[in-house]
Design a protein around this motif. Structure first.
Motif, short mmCIF file in Angstrom:
data_model
loop_
_atom_site.label_atom_id
_atom_site.label_comp_id
_atom_site.label_asym_id
_atom_site.label_seq_id
_atom_site.Cartn_x
_atom_site.Cartn_y
_atom_site.Cartn_z
N ALA B 22 29.10 17.65 -39.79
CA ALA B 22 28.56 18.92 -39.17
C ALA B 22 27.14 19.49 -38.19
O ALA B 22 27.46 20.09 -37.85
N SER B 23 26.74 18.03 -38.41
CA SER B 23 24.90 18.52 -38.62
C SER B 23 25.09 18.28 -37.04
O SER B 23 23.95 18.25 -36.00
N LEU B 24 26.07 17.92 -35.58
CA LEU B 24 26.01 17.90 -34.30
C LEU B 24 27.33 18.18 -33.52
O LEU B 24 28.60 18.08 -34.30
N LYS B 25 27.53 19.60 -33.08
CA LYS B 25 28.28 20.25 -31.90
C LYS B 25 27.95 20.07 -30.64
O LYS B 25 26.94 19.72 -30.78
N THR B 26 29.08 19.65 -30.19
CA THR B 26 28.60 19.35 -28.41
C THR B 26 28.94 21.44 -27.91
O THR B 26 30.12 21.79 -28.60
N PHE B 27 28.33 22.25 -27.28
CA PHE B 27 28.51 23.18 -26.94
C PHE B 27 28.84 22.91 -25.14
O PHE B 27 28.10 22.36 -24.73
N LYS B 28 29.80 23.87 -24.77
CA LYS B 28 30.01 23.67 -22.99
C LYS B 28 29.59 25.10 -23.09
O LYS B 28 30.23 26.20 -23.66
N LEU B 29 28.99 25.05 -22.24
CA LEU B 29 27.95 26.56 -21.81
C LEU B 29 29.05 26.41 -20.24
O LEU B 29 28.69 25.69 -19.03
N VAL B 30 29.17 27.70 -19.56
CA VAL B 30 29.72 27.83 -18.24
C VAL B 30 28.24 29.14 -17.68
O VAL B 30 27.82 29.86 -18.23
N ILE B 31 27.64 29.00 -16.90
CA ILE B 31 26.35 29.97 -16.60
C ILE B 31 27.40 30.87 -15.57
O ILE B 31 28.24 31.13 -14.44
N GLU B 32 26.79 32.20 -16.08
CA GLU B 32 27.62 33.41 -16.32
C GLU B 32 28.05 33.58 -14.15
O GLU B 32 28.78 34.15 -14.34
N ASN B 33 26.46 33.45 -13.57
CA ASN B 33 26.93 34.15 -12.41
C ASN B 33 27.53 33.16 -11.29
O ASN B 33 26.75 31.64 -11.63
#
Ligand SMILES: Cc1cc2nc3c(=O)[nH]c(=O)nc-3n(C[C@H](O)[C@H](O)[C@H](O)COP(=O)(O)OP(=O)(O)OC[C@H]3O[C@@H](n4cnc5c(N)ncnc54)[C@H](O)[C@@H]3O)c2cc1C
Ligand code: SF4
Ligand code: FES
Lengths: 367, 278
Positions: B22-33
């Motif tokens: 669990a030292s590496l996680k992938t984050f899916k980011l969505v720009i709000e605007n």
């Protein structure tokens, strides 16, 4: 653009009139401290009497203790604020506020503002600080022993970065408008220089310019091979005595590196909770985090250290070399001018007597 | 004047734990605007600054391809203050996103029509994932694609399910390797340089991207050189410490070069002319 002649009384009256539209700052020999700019060595002028001490013929020769860097690069400067739910706010606080006029700026310091504006060309904070500041310079009739502006492409009567340059001339002062704003500030005051004064003024300027052109080491340094300078043996000897205190970088008007850190705004600790945008009417008038930038130094090991512990400039030799190579080779290759204006502050204050003039001489001798 | 210091607000839309530790996680980011989200464009190989207000900002390579619009992926190793804070965050929380930054790989110019070799080790594989996804989405523009990717153990491989999907396609040669034999592992075993020696294609009309730990890069060069690869065909991505990401603050410099702006992608020819400060 005009050049006018004023006597002492007329000059004092003109300076006082500027106080009506500007916050006027001048060298104050370390007396007083202005919190707004956290400038020590430069103070706000409040009365006519105070102007007397900062007349061009009264201030000490050479550069003032600190440069005018803090006016353009405040220490610290808020970049963004965040609300408690992590929403950022557009911070343009530094574009608001009174226009400032800085009086008594030496040509070398004015030149540093112009040079720093090159890497900061797209930086809204630096540009805003520059746009709200008028620089009124004072030419140098006499150099201090640590001055060497001519070697760096400047001159004691240099005009780069200034709006107005004042020089002592005959029984009074010549005021030279260098920008439209400078021209406006001179208004319809005084008379034009008469023929004799004009001749003297022009002769002085030309002789300084000729000296400066001869002494300027920029073209020779630009002509050197970067890797030959980098691999030169001088760095090891030079860095031996350095204690990496960073004093040179903090005093230097043309050192502009910075760090960015986040700071929690703790209202219970009495810290200001003003939103960075300064409008007071935005969605985040109760920010909880402030992202600030403040001066940093390539002399410090942490400057380049990775989270893994690896450090690309892990030794003193690497760091000393970086400072001089940046000023004398990397910056000139990229922007055309040295990132040094020859003010000599680093020579004056270095605890182990490292002298950038000697470094220049040594580098100029590398084939 | 636009202000490049103000981050976009982005919401963590999804989190994938990539590795067994669990030292590496992938984050899916969505720009709000929405307007900002639609305007976002990047190149494979570029990076962005991710921030957790109160903790700070970190430069992170963009792991998704521009062809995967609507969100941006980042695979993050937990090592210090910002990355640990990110690892503690949950789906739905808000972070700052500044970018994209840097040059990226020249996928639409120098790489067009070429045979492509992608060599990656450890978590430097993130921007290579972005590149592979981009190449596959524009498959007709490139020749053969060869991927060599290694990690310590099967449990430390990133993007496992995609690696499997790619391996099933006929139009990309996948060579996934682990350092040591492990129970249940049926793929290649051996260090990246060894596998490179075995499978590296000819340099003819080809380019290679090599991203990984310095030691891997060092030992991958000789087998490539041996079969005629030239410096100007090999691309690297540097990871210097960064703050502004805009070529101003001075932290990332490698001699005269601002890694954040002039890089992070450089050819071996460019690197050889520079002081070794990375
Ligand atoms: C172009 C680029 C792409 C990267 N891509 C990835 C990626 O895809 N995934 C990933 O996990 N990591 C990546 N890194 C490394 C990552 O930026 C650092 O691990 C991270 O900044 C560490 O921050 P921290 O606050 O957790 O650590 P701390 O040690 O607490 O660091 C404090 C600050 O120092 C700076 N810093 C420290 N180490 C580094 C470093 N190695 N590189 C740059 N800045 C650093 C950052 O500004 C950080 O906020 C990349 C770095 C660069 C330069
Ligand atoms: S390097 Fe030294 S002499 Fe040159 S501008 Fe900076 S402080 Fe002045
Ligand atoms: S990170 Fe600031 S100059 Fe590159």
């Amino acid at each position: 653009m005009k050049t006018i002649f004023l006597n002492e009384k007329e000059l004092l009256a003109l300076l006082a009139s500027w106080c009506e539209t500007f916050d006027v700052y001048a060298p104050n020999d370390g007396k007083g401290e202005d919190a707004a700019c956290s400038v020590i060595g430069w103070g706000k002028i409040a009365s006519k009497e105070e102007f007397y001490g900062v007349l061009p013929d009264k201030i000490a020769k050479g550069v003032h203790k600190t440069s005018i860097k803090p006016f353009f690069f405040p220490q610290p400067e808020t970049l963004v604020t965040f609300t408690s739910d992590n929403k950022p706010c557009a911070p343009l606080a530094n574009t608001v506020g009174q226009k400032r006029l800085i009086l008594g700026v030496r040509p070398c310091d004015a030149r540093s503002v112009m040079l720093n504006a090159m890497p900061y060309r797209d930086d809204p904070y630096y540009q805003a600080n520059q746009n709200k500041t008028v620089l009124v310079g004072v030419g140098c009739n006499e150099k201090a022993i640590t001055c060497f502006c001519e070697k760096t492409g400047g001159s004691p009567l240099g005009t780069d970065g200034l709006d107005i340059l004042i020089t002592t001339l005959g029984t009074g002062f010549a005021l030279e408008a260098l920008t439209n704003q400078g021209d406006e500030l001179l208004g319809s005051q005084g008379a034009a220089l008469d023929e004799a004064l004009l001749a003297e003024f022009t002769k002085r300027r030309e002789s300084f310019a000729a000296d400066a052109q001869k002494a300027n080491s920029t073209p020779s340094l630009k002509g050197k091979d970067l890797m030959s300078l980098y691999q030169s043996k001088i760095w090891q000897d030079l860095s031996q005595s350095c204690i990496n205190c960073g004093a040179c970088t903090f005093l230097c008007p043309t050192c502009y590196c910075f760090d960015i850190q986040d700071e929690a705004i703790r209202k219970d600790k009495g810290s200001s909770n003003a939103c960075a945008c300064g409008t007071g009417g935005c969605a985040c008038d109760a920010p909880s985090v402030r992202r600030i930038r403040y001066w940093d130094s390539c002399m410090f090991p942490l400057f380049t250290k990775h989270a893994s512990g690896h450090n690309p400039r892990g030794t003193k030799e690497h760091r000393v070399r970086n400072r001089f190579m940046h000023k004398l080779k990397y910056f000139p290759d990229r922007f055309g001018a040295l990132s040094c204006v020859g003010c000599g502050r680093c020579i004056r204050e270095c605890p182990v007597n490292i002298d950038i003039r000697e470094v220049m001489t040594t580098l100029l001798a590398v084939d | 004047m636009s202000n490049s210091y103000i981050p976009y607000s982005a919401i963590i839309d999804d989190i994938t734990v990539e590795t067994e530790d669990a030292s590496l996680k992938t984050f899916k980011l969505v720009i709000e605007n929405e307007e900002e989200r639609m305007a976002w464009r990047h190149n494979p190989g570029q990076f962005a600054m991710i921030s957790v207000p109160g903790k700070g900002e970190s430069p992170i390579g963009i792991a998704s391809s521009p062809t995967e619009a609507g969100s941006v992926l980042f695979t993050i190793f937990k090592i210090g203050s910002v990355t640990t804070a990110l690892h503690e965050m949950e789906k739905g929380e808000r972070v700052g996103l500044r970018g994209p930054m840097g040059n990226g790989f020249p996928v639409d110019t120098a790489f067009k029509g070429k045979n492509i070799v992608i060599i990656g080790g450890g978590y430097a594989f993130t921007t290579l994932r972005a590149t592979i996804a981009y190449l596959l989405a524009n498959r007709q523009d490139y020749g053969h694609i060869t991927v060599i990717y290694g990690s310590r153990s099967p449990g430390m491989l990133l993007y496992r399910s995609e690696l499997e999907q790619w391996a099933k396609r006929g139009d990309i040669s996948m060579n996934v390797t682990v350092d040591r034999q492990a129970p249940g592992w049926e793929g290649l075993v051996g260090f990246v340089p060894t596998i490179t020696e075995k499978v590296a294609p000819s340099p003819e009309n080809a380019v290679a991207m090599v991203c990984g730990p310095p030691i891997m890069i060092k030992f991958t060069m000789p087998p490539l050189e041996k079969i005629g690869w030239k410096d100007e065909q090999m691309y690297f991505s540097l990871e210097n410490r960064m703050k502004c990401g805009l070529g101003v603050c001075g932290h990332c410099t490698c001699g005269p070069l601002y890694v954040c702006k002039d890089g992070p992608v450089l050819t071996r020819t460019q690197l050889k002319g520079l002081p070794v400060e990375f």
